[in-house]
Design an enzyme around this catalytic site. Structure first.
Site, short mmCIF file in Angstrom:
data_model
loop_
_atom_site.label_atom_id
_atom_site.label_comp_id
_atom_site.label_asym_id
_atom_site.label_seq_id
_atom_site.Cartn_x
_atom_site.Cartn_y
_atom_site.Cartn_z
N THR A 315 50.48 51.68 31.16
CA THR A 315 51.55 50.88 30.56
C THR A 315 51.05 49.48 30.21
O THR A 315 51.68 48.48 30.57
CB THR A 315 52.76 50.77 31.50
OG1 THR A 315 52.35 50.12 32.73
CG2 THR A 315 53.34 52.14 31.83
N GLU A 466 47.93 45.37 45.47
CA GLU A 466 46.90 44.44 44.98
C GLU A 466 45.52 45.05 45.05
O GLU A 466 44.69 44.84 44.17
CB GLU A 466 46.96 43.14 45.78
CG GLU A 466 46.04 42.04 45.27
CD GLU A 466 44.66 42.03 45.94
OE1 GLU A 466 43.83 41.19 45.58
OE2 GLU A 466 44.43 42.88 46.83
N HIS A 592 37.62 44.70 54.69
CA HIS A 592 38.01 46.01 54.12
C HIS A 592 37.60 47.19 54.99
O HIS A 592 37.51 48.32 54.48
CB HIS A 592 37.43 46.17 52.71
CG HIS A 592 38.23 45.46 51.65
ND1 HIS A 592 38.03 45.67 50.30
CD2 HIS A 592 39.22 44.55 51.75
CE1 HIS A 592 38.87 44.91 49.60
NE2 HIS A 592 39.59 44.21 50.47
#
Length: 772
Positions: A315, A466, A592
């Site tokens: 989109t 995010e 992470h």
């Protein structure tokens, strides 16, 4: 006071308490009049007239007495308030104990002081503990629960409006019933399997363990097989060094690299068919890593996206809301070859079997392991097979937007945000930021209860997804881009609020540097020593600017986060803050991985949560000042200086007769002249006497500067990146991109330079004074 009466002098105005007294006076007088009226109606006419004259006289006398008393109380209350000196950081004395001229507190400064007193380390600790109880990846059940938790908090806090917009987006996810795996075959027989499914705990002694499926988002599916080649960090320099010292070929090989920033693109160009990447581990001592120290352990595996899908790729330019047009699924970008993360221990087991072709000595030193060789395995019939089984699933993600409308300028937005999703437990990234955002909002709610309301509208933003490419913030910006472009004043981002305890680092545009530095001087740093007490002092001490060592170094947007669509796409002045782990902007070691948890933060980084408290007070204080101060504390001369420094940093070969760089220089000098004239004029404005519309005009001029640099014609390989001056470490990115793409295409370089000249000239024109 919100506004100034033209018929009453400032000293005669009444504050909130005298105003309340007046209200009580007139309520009592009104009661007296009603009582008299009722009595009159119940008496005969003659007697009624006599009583009316007497009662009217009494009422008039009461009005005069009560009014006089109220005026005197209000007058002396105001005098006492004016004479009281509130000792604020930077007003009563500097960090070295030197006396400075005190400033009289405004009607709102007491609320700002209240905010600083309200922020508490214990609240931040409890916030972080709650958020990190379970994994909360984008699209998960826990992720929505946290969104609903935050929305409910903001409703309880008395926010004027709380929204939870939903976006339907494609996410690249592992298959839990079919995890990725790495296998070693010797003469056709499987000798080793590394499975992409682990058990992980929130702390070493926790009874509950969670399934952890380490993977790289947007790695393509597939099974590949080949010999193994170690490429260090995978940079062009690394691979060229390997090829120059060995006879190895990367064609049809599976490469293995180290570090969160390991690259695979160049290896793929040379024929690699798959890649494995493992974390750096810098200690081989017993008890030298997690859970005994802050260093990442040999069992840790990190996650990251392997391709850049900023926002929803289906989109582009539209929000991913129900009913919107969606493009074909093949618009999603994937890495070139299957890629999978593994642990350091698994990597050592693979690498220890390598034979032939010595690893360069530089790599041996950096890796700190015993293996010596780069290619082949223990047998010529030994191969590695990599199977990646990721799937793309359509998931709902949620932002949470809390609004407090401004009193004087409700159509001007000051925003602060943090993303909420994590690859696993994510204590530092991003839960420390979410913990700070929640504590800022709680402290602000206390100010609201006491009667405060910001001058400008405040928007608190908790972003979803995010980690997959800034999806939540980009979709919201695409949905609201027109109103944000018109009304956005500033965006502050707090992602990894605390990732270490070494130094506060700020990423920001030049307009905000002065305001940020001023606030950093007001907050005490937990690392304070001697006469270096503030966040600013420690920043200068540990991360000074190379061009001006008396000031801190400002990072030029090296670490992407949710400020990206606000600044680089809409041109809204933005900043991002993080307390970093080590010198030279060293990322925290468990970044992470499954070891980024509450235990790691509480045990090794911030036991007292004093760094969380300092960052929260700093960010929240700056936020409230930007929402309240009549004249925005933006510094346009810093922008001019940054433009000049950026121009001087252009490659030397671009300063030649064939390229019109002198026009950029001329435009910069014109902008510099305009900026100094603007600042001189701005310094003469007095918020108490200057026409509010003139102040608003000056503020708008400053905010519009960044927008002058937004161009859809800028050459960029990064979606939404449209800022002609700023991007990561390189100024004038469109010019540099054109130069990089091909030195023979001089016309594209000239075009990009022309866009820069026009932007700088427009910014200078924006600063010119207007008739009033």
């Amino acid at each position: 006071m919100r506004s100034k009466s033209r018929s009453v002098s400032k000293d005669m105005q009444l504050g909130p308490r005298p105003r309340k007294i007046f209200c009580n006076v007139f309520e009592r007088v009104q009661t007296c009049i009603l009582t008299v009226t009722k009595m009159e109606l119940e008496l005969p006419e003659v007697r009624r007239r006599s009583i009316r004259r007497r009662e009217v006289f009494i009422v008039v006398l009461l009005v005069v007495l009560f009014s006089t008393a109220a005026f005197l109380i209000g007058y002396f209350a105001m005098k006492a308030e004016k004479n009281a000196v509130i000792c604020r950081p930077g007003n009563g004395g500097d960090n070295n104990g030197n006396k400075t001229k005190p400033t009289l507190p405004s009607s709102k400064e007491k609320y700002h002081d209240m905010f600083q007193e309200e922020v508490q380390a214990k609240n931040l600790e409890e916030n972080l503990r709650f958020i990190t109880l379970e994994p909360h990846m984008a699209g998960s059940r826990r992720q929505r629960e946290l969104a609903e938790h935050i929305a409910e908090k903001w409703r309880v806090y008395g926010f004027d409006k709380v929204e939870m917009p939903e976006y339907i987006v494609p996410l690249s996810l592992p298959q839990e019933d079919k995890p990725n795996k790495v296998e070693v075959f010797v003469n056709g027989t499987k000798s080793l399997t590394i499975l992409g499914k682990l058990k992980a705990k929130s702390e070493p002694t926790a009874k509950k363990a969670f399934d952890y499926f380490p993977y790289f988002a947007y790695s393509p599916n597939g099974t590949v097989e080949g010999k193994l080649v170690y490429i260090n960090k995978g940079s062009k320099d690394d691979i060229d060094l390997l090829l120059n010292r060995t006879n190895v070929s990367l064609t049809n090989k599976i490469v293995i690299g180290r570090g969160i920033h390991a690259q695979t693109d160049y290896a793929v160009e040379l024929g690699a068919v798959g890649a494995l990447i493992f974390p750096d581990v810098h200690s081989s001592r017993p008890n030298g890593t997690y859970p005994y120290s802050s260093k990442v352990s040999g069992d840790a595996v990190f996650e990251r996206p392997e391709a850049a899908n900023f926002g929803d790729p289906l989109t582009r330019g539209l929000p991913s809301t129900k009913g919107m047009y969606r493009g074909p699924n093949n618009l999603t970008v994937f890495a070139a070859v299957p890629t999978q993360p593994i642990s350091y221990n698994d990597a050592v087991e693979l690498l220890s079997h390598l034979q032939s072709n010595l690893v360069p000595k530089e790599w041996q030193t950096e890796l700190n392991v015993s293996f010596r060789n780069a290619t082949g395995l223990t047998s010529s019939d030994t191969t590695v097979r990599l199977s990646v089984n990721n799937v793309v699933e359509t998931k709902s993600i949620y932002n949470v937007i809390g609004t407090i409308y401004g009193l004087e300028e409700p159509d001007r937005y000051v925003l602060i945000g943090s993303h909420r999703d994590a690859w696993f437990l994510g204590a530092a990234d991003p839960s420390s930021g979410t913990a700070a955002l929640l504590e800022i909002s709680r402290a602000v709610s206390g100010m609201l209860r006491e009667g405060w309301r910001p001058r400008r509208t405040l928007k608190f933003c908790s972003w979803g997804a995010e980690e997959f490419g800034l999806i939540g913030s980009i979709e919201w910006v695409e949905q609201n881009q027109e109103i944000l472009s018109d009304r956005g004043v500033v965006y502050l981002n707090t992602d990894v609020a605390v990732g270490g305890n070494y130094v506060l680092i700020t990423q920001n545009c030049p307009l905000l540097s002065t305001a940020i530095f001023d606030w950093a001087k007001k907050v005490k740093d937990p690392n304070a020593y001697g006469n270096k007490t503030s966040l600013y002092d420690i920043m200068v001490d540990r991360m000074p600017s190379s061009s001006n060592p008396s000031e801190p170094y400002v990072v030029p947007y090296l670490f992407l986060s949710d400020y990206f669509p606000f600044y680089l796409y809409l041109g809204i002045p933005s900043a991002d803050f993080s307390y970093f782990y080590g010198r030279n902007m060293e990322l925290y070691p468990v970044y992470h991985t499954q070891e980024d948890n509450f235990y790691w933060m509480k045990t090794f980084i911030d036991p007292k949560f004093e760094f969380h408290e300092a960052v929260t007070k700093f960010e929240g204080g700056l936020l409230i000042e930007l929402s309240d101060t009549p004249i925005l504390p933006f510094d346009v001369t810093r922008y001019a200086n940054a433009l000049l420094a950026g121009y001087k940093s252009l490659p030397k070969e671009m300063h030649n007769e064939s390229l019109p760089t002198e026009y950029i220089q001329k435009a910069i000098y014109n902008f510099m002249e305009a900026s100094h004239a603007f600042e001189r004029a701005k310094s003469k404005l007095n918020p108490d006497t200057t026409d509010p519309l003139r102040i608003r005009m000056v503020n708008d001029q400053m905010v519009q500067i960044e927008k002058a640099f937004i161009s859809s014609s800028m050459l960029s390989d990064l979606f939404l990146s449209s800022h002609l001056f700023s991007r990561t470490a390189f100024p004038f990115p469109g010019v540099l991109q054109a130069h990089k793409n091909g030195k023979g295409n001089i016309n594209e370089v000239k075009k990009q330079m022309s866009l820069v000249v026009e932007a700088i000239s427009s910014a200078a024109e924006i600063l010119k004074p207007l008739p009033t």
